[in-house]
Motif scaffolding. Sequence first.
Motif, PDB file in Angstrom:
ATOM      1  N   LYS A 185      -7.561   7.090  10.391  1.00 29.70           N
ATOM      2  CA  LYS A 185      -6.599   6.783   9.318  1.00 29.70           C
ATOM      3  C   LYS A 185      -5.481   5.890   9.835  1.00 29.70           C
ATOM      4  O   LYS A 185      -5.030   4.978   9.150  1.00 29.70           O
ATOM      5  N   LYS A 186      -5.023   6.169  11.073  1.00 26.36           N
ATOM      6  CA  LYS A 186      -3.936   5.379  11.651  1.00 26.36           C
ATOM      7  C   LYS A 186      -4.351   3.940  11.826  1.00 26.36           C
ATOM      8  O   LYS A 186      -3.528   3.038  11.771  1.00 26.36           O
ATOM      9  N   MET A 187      -5.647   3.720  12.044  1.00 29.71           N
ATOM     10  CA  MET A 187      -6.118   2.351  12.185  1.00 29.71           C
ATOM     11  C   MET A 187      -6.315   1.683  10.830  1.00 29.71           C
ATOM     12  O   MET A 187      -6.750   0.539  10.761  1.00 29.71           O
ATOM     13  N   ARG A 188      -5.997   2.407   9.776  1.00 30.17           N
ATOM     14  CA  ARG A 188      -6.098   1.896   8.397  1.00 30.17           C
ATOM     15  C   ARG A 188      -7.491   1.402   8.065  1.00 30.17           C
ATOM     16  O   ARG A 188      -7.669   0.361   7.436  1.00 30.17           O
ATOM     17  N   LEU A 189      -8.478   2.147   8.528  1.00 32.13           N
ATOM     18  CA  LEU A 189      -9.848   1.789   8.208  1.00 32.13           C
ATOM     19  C   LEU A 189     -10.378   2.807   7.209  1.00 32.13           C
ATOM     20  O   LEU A 189      -9.863   3.927   7.109  1.00 32.13           O
ATOM     21  N   LYS A 190     -11.397   2.385   6.452  1.00 34.37           N
ATOM     22  CA  LYS A 190     -12.002   3.323   5.514  1.00 34.37           C
ATOM     23  C   LYS A 190     -12.832   4.327   6.313  1.00 34.37           C
ATOM     24  O   LYS A 190     -13.581   3.937   7.210  1.00 34.37           O
ATOM     25  N   VAL A 191     -12.698   5.585   5.965  1.00 33.69           N
ATOM     26  CA  VAL A 191     -13.354   6.624   6.740  1.00 33.69           C
ATOM     27  C   VAL A 191     -14.499   7.243   5.938  1.00 33.69           C
ATOM     28  O   VAL A 191     -14.326   7.627   4.787  1.00 33.69           O
ATOM     29  N   ILE A 192     -15.670   7.303   6.561  1.00 36.17           N
ATOM     30  CA  ILE A 192     -16.811   7.994   5.967  1.00 36.17           C
ATOM     31  C   ILE A 192     -17.112   9.202   6.858  1.00 36.17           C
ATOM     32  O   ILE A 192     -17.289   9.040   8.065  1.00 36.17           O
ATOM     33  N   ALA A 193     -17.159  10.383   6.269  1.00 38.29           N
ATOM     34  CA  ALA A 193     -17.571  11.562   7.042  1.00 38.29           C
ATOM     35  C   ALA A 193     -19.062  11.736   6.804  1.00 38.29           C
ATOM     36  O   ALA A 193     -19.519  11.776   5.661  1.00 38.29           O
ATOM     37  N   GLU A 194     -19.836  11.832   7.883  1.00 35.56           N
ATOM     38  CA  GLU A 194     -21.290  11.993   7.718  1.00 35.56           C
ATOM     39  C   GLU A 194     -21.704  13.415   8.073  1.00 35.56           C
ATOM     40  O   GLU A 194     -20.967  14.152   8.722  1.00 35.56           O
ATOM     41  N   GLY A 195     -22.861  13.809   7.566  1.00 35.95           N
ATOM     42  CA  GLY A 195     -23.387  15.144   7.892  1.00 35.95           C
ATOM     43  C   GLY A 195     -22.641  16.265   7.201  1.00 35.95           C
ATOM     44  O   GLY A 195     -22.548  17.378   7.729  1.00 35.95           O
ATOM     45  N   VAL A 196     -22.097  15.994   6.004  1.00 36.64           N
ATOM     46  CA  VAL A 196     -21.377  17.033   5.259  1.00 36.64           C
ATOM     47  C   VAL A 196     -22.392  17.982   4.618  1.00 36.64           C
ATOM     48  O   VAL A 196     -23.265  17.547   3.872  1.00 36.64           O
ATOM     49  N   VAL A 214     -18.622  -4.551   8.849  1.00 37.03           N
ATOM     50  CA  VAL A 214     -19.149  -3.719   9.927  1.00 37.03           C
ATOM     51  C   VAL A 214     -18.624  -2.294   9.766  1.00 37.03           C
ATOM     52  O   VAL A 214     -17.475  -2.094   9.387  1.00 37.03           O
ATOM     53  N   ALA A 215     -19.496  -1.321  10.016  1.00 38.28           N
ATOM     54  CA  ALA A 215     -19.063   0.072  10.128  1.00 38.28           C
ATOM     55  C   ALA A 215     -19.315   0.518  11.558  1.00 38.28           C
ATOM     56  O   ALA A 215     -20.380   0.234  12.111  1.00 38.28           O
ATOM     57  N   LEU A 216     -18.336   1.163  12.164  1.00 41.44           N
ATOM     58  CA  LEU A 216     -18.559   1.731  13.493  1.00 41.44           C
ATOM     59  C   LEU A 216     -19.099   3.139  13.291  1.00 41.44           C
ATOM     60  O   LEU A 216     -18.394   4.036  12.811  1.00 41.44           O
ATOM     61  N   ASP A 217     -20.386   3.298  13.624  1.00 44.95           N
ATOM     62  CA  ASP A 217     -21.116   4.546  13.377  1.00 44.95           C
ATOM     63  C   ASP A 217     -20.860   5.528  14.519  1.00 44.95           C
ATOM     64  O   ASP A 217     -20.528   5.124  15.624  1.00 44.95           O
ATOM     65  N   ASP A 218     -21.056   6.802  14.224  1.00 45.69           N
ATOM     66  CA  ASP A 218     -20.967   7.853  15.243  1.00 45.69           C
ATOM     67  C   ASP A 218     -19.604   7.834  15.931  1.00 45.69           C
ATOM     68  O   ASP A 218     -19.505   8.092  17.138  1.00 45.69           O
ATOM     69  N   LYS A 264     -17.375   5.694  10.703  1.00 42.50           N
ATOM     70  CA  LYS A 264     -18.162   6.840  10.265  1.00 42.50           C
ATOM     71  C   LYS A 264     -17.976   7.966  11.268  1.00 42.50           C
ATOM     72  O   LYS A 264     -18.374   7.848  12.433  1.00 42.50           O
ATOM     73  N   ILE A 265     -17.338   9.019  10.807  1.00 41.59           N
ATOM     74  CA  ILE A 265     -17.094  10.152  11.698  1.00 41.59           C
ATOM     75  C   ILE A 265     -18.395  10.903  11.915  1.00 41.59           C
ATOM     76  O   ILE A 265     -19.063  11.304  10.963  1.00 41.59           O
ATOM     77  N   ASP A 266     -18.752  11.077  13.177  1.00 38.62           N
ATOM     78  CA  ASP A 266     -20.045  11.665  13.512  1.00 38.62           C
ATOM     79  C   ASP A 266     -20.165  13.089  12.983  1.00 38.62           C
ATOM     80  O   ASP A 266     -19.203  13.842  12.933  1.00 38.62           O
ATOM     81  N   LYS A 267     -21.402  13.451  12.628  1.00 40.38           N
ATOM     82  CA  LYS A 267     -21.624  14.777  12.046  1.00 40.38           C
ATOM     83  C   LYS A 267     -21.316  15.915  13.022  1.00 40.38           C
ATOM     84  O   LYS A 267     -21.044  17.025  12.603  1.00 40.38           O
ATOM     85  N   MET A 268     -21.348  15.593  14.307  1.00 48.22           N
ATOM     86  CA  MET A 268     -20.969  16.588  15.299  1.00 48.22           C
ATOM     87  C   MET A 268     -19.556  17.140  15.018  1.00 48.22           C
ATOM     88  O   MET A 268     -19.312  18.337  15.123  1.00 48.22           O
ATOM     89  N   PHE A 269     -18.629  16.256  14.632  1.00 49.39           N
ATOM     90  CA  PHE A 269     -17.259  16.689  14.346  1.00 49.39           C
ATOM     91  C   PHE A 269     -17.189  17.421  13.013  1.00 49.39           C
ATOM     92  O   PHE A 269     -16.484  18.414  12.884  1.00 49.39           O
TER      93      PHE A 269
END
Length: 278
Positions: A226-237, A176-180, A200-205
Amino acid sequence: LIAFAVLVSTLCGYLFWRLTGHFTSSLMVLQQAISQRQIHPFYQPFFQGDTGKIAGFEVLARWKHPVYGYVSPDIFIPLAEQHNLIGPLTRLLMQQITTDFQKAIHLFPDGLYICINISAQNCLDPHFEMDINDMMRKLEAKKRHIVVEVTERHPLHVTPQLNEWLAALRRANISVALDDFGTGYSNLAYICALQPEFLKIDKMFVSQIDNNTDTRLVESVIDLAKKMRLKVIAEGVETQAQVDYLRAKNVDFMQGYFFCRPLPAEDFIKRMRLEVSA
Ligand code: C2E
Ligand code: CA
Ligand code: CA
Ligand code: CA
């Protein structure tokens, strides 16, 4: 010519809105779109933050109506949710993903992530499970990872049934990925229930990252992930400055127009050929 194009597309948009104003007709138009296969998957890759290598891709639905032209998913996905058509729509997309890639599967490196957006209605739906299993079998999913993206905007209702459903996904090696991420109000209990592998870090940020602007907000969202030790995807780059910032922050994956727009199957396969031979 441009003015004319703008006029035509505004008119089409207006017509579409008049139409969707009427519940029954929007239901019929959307039903027809699904049965006539007017809706297709587009594919947007995402890349390793450190090496820049392709890590996976996200499936995004595109609807080209024969008269009204392109209709945004921000319009037709909520409509499909209202009309209980998410099930058939997701099924159509999964069938098309399979046909799009069955012959090109050798281009997909082992471990590639295949991300599919789902709505609350897909959860607990036995058809969804069947369709996703079928797709996994045909895409040799043992060598790939299937990821379902659930948005934080409309949190799922956590029940024992949902927990069981999520556990079944995990047993089938679907993550599962938590989107937005950052746009909703999900608390830690919700994130614990979902047990996502990705945020997935929302593109707004991401859009707030710029040379001179205040980056405290995006910084704390990345730090939290990062603190939650989850893989991070930045979207809207979209810019080099954003890439540099995110790289310095050790964000695992990046996705956005800076790297690649969502592409139709044919173009995406061409792009994959280039990526794999690079
Ligand atoms: P999302 O899942 O957050 O998808 C990311 C959206 O950002 C996509 O919009 C994508 O085209 C766009 N995007 C990608 N890179 C950039 C960038 O660099 N800059 C900017 N400004 N935008 C970028 P899209 O395709 O219009 O989809 C909108 C939303 O519709 C999606 O947001 C998702 O929530 C929903 N959606 C799309 N396809 C499906 C689907 O098959 N099923 C479900 N349930 N929802 C879907
Ligand atoms: Ca998504
Ligand atoms: Ca998103
Ligand atoms: Ca979004």
